[in-house]
Write a protein that holds these residues in place. Structure first.
Motif, PDB file in Angstrom:
ATOM      1  N   THR A  15      45.434  83.840  61.133  1.00 32.41           N
ATOM      2  CA  THR A  15      45.975  84.601  60.001  1.00 32.41           C
ATOM      3  C   THR A  15      44.892  84.989  59.000  1.00 32.41           C
ATOM      4  OG1 THR A  15      46.514  82.614  58.748  1.00 32.41           O
ATOM      5  CG2 THR A  15      48.224  83.481  60.177  1.00 32.41           C
ATOM      6  N   TYR A  46      52.792  83.356  61.027  1.00 29.17           N
ATOM      7  CA  TYR A  46      51.818  82.634  61.843  1.00 29.17           C
ATOM      8  C   TYR A  46      51.262  81.404  61.124  1.00 29.17           C
ATOM      9  CZ  TYR A  46      52.077  85.909  65.632  1.00 29.17           C
ATOM     10  OH  TYR A  46      52.526  86.645  66.697  1.00 29.17           O
ATOM     11  N   LEU A  47      51.118  81.483  59.825  1.00 27.24           N
ATOM     12  CA  LEU A  47      50.661  80.318  59.068  1.00 27.24           C
ATOM     13  C   LEU A  47      51.698  79.202  59.146  1.00 27.24           C
ATOM     14  CD1 LEU A  47      48.478  79.121  57.221  1.00 27.24           C
ATOM     15  CD2 LEU A  47      49.697  80.133  55.283  1.00 27.24           C
ATOM     16  N   HIS A  81      51.272  87.254  58.272  1.00 26.35           N
ATOM     17  CA  HIS A  81      50.458  86.139  57.764  1.00 26.35           C
ATOM     18  C   HIS A  81      51.333  84.902  57.559  1.00 26.35           C
ATOM     19  CE1 HIS A  81      47.434  83.999  55.379  1.00 26.35           C
ATOM     20  NE2 HIS A  81      48.427  83.713  54.548  1.00 26.35           N
ATOM     21  N   TRP A 136      45.407  89.096  58.130  1.00 26.11           N
ATOM     22  CA  TRP A 136      46.783  89.560  58.107  1.00 26.11           C
ATOM     23  C   TRP A 136      47.372  89.289  56.733  1.00 26.11           C
ATOM     24  CZ3 TRP A 136      48.650  87.257  63.386  1.00 26.11           C
ATOM     25  CH2 TRP A 136      48.167  88.063  64.424  1.00 26.11           C
ATOM     26  N   PRO A 189      50.327  91.368  66.064  1.00 27.57           N
ATOM     27  CA  PRO A 189      51.220  90.239  65.772  1.00 27.57           C
ATOM     28  C   PRO A 189      52.406  90.148  66.739  1.00 27.57           C
ATOM     29  CG  PRO A 189      50.586  91.306  63.738  1.00 27.57           C
ATOM     30  CD  PRO A 189      50.099  92.177  64.857  1.00 27.57           C
TER      31      PRO A 189
END
Length: 119
Positions: free
Chosen positions: A81, A94-95, A91, A86, A33
């Motif tokens: 994600t 990035y989402l 998570h 993740w 990440p």
């Protein structure tokens, strides 16, 4: 619905670079990440610098191609994600960033006219 003005889009691009650069420190991201955040920051900065922003931008990357890359990155972040399973802050980060990039893509007009470049 009105589209984002080009200067606003460019400012949001630069803000996106700052967010991705700061994310590993702010959200304590490590491993993939963290690496992906720095990679996206670098690519996004390069794309922003090289893009021909209408109406009379300088650069080599057409604004429409810039838009295509933003669409693919936004979709990629959302997919990433889940594909990498993740959890936690990676998570969520990035989402959310994928959704924000897709929102910016939706609000931007990538087929604007560009004035010819001066030699």
């Amino acid at each position: 619905m009105s589209s984002l003005a080009t200067p606003t889009h460019r400012l949001l691009d630069l803000l996106t670079v700052v967010v991705f650069l700061a994310a590993p420190s702010v959200f304590h991201l490590s491993g993939p990440p963290e690496d992906i955040a720095y990679l996206i920051a670098a690519v996004h900065l390069l794309m922003t610098i090289l893009t021909i922003f209408p109406p009379a931008g300088r650069g080599v990357v057409p604004f429409a191609l810039h838009g295509t890359v933003e669409l693919l990155v936004g979709l990629g972040l959302v997919t990433l994600t889940f594909a990498l399973r993740w959890t936690g802050v990676a998570h969520t980060f990035y989402l959310v960033m994928g959704i924000v990039m897709l929102l910016i893509w939706t609000l931007s007009e990538y087929k604007g006219k560009v004035a010819p470049r001066r030699r």
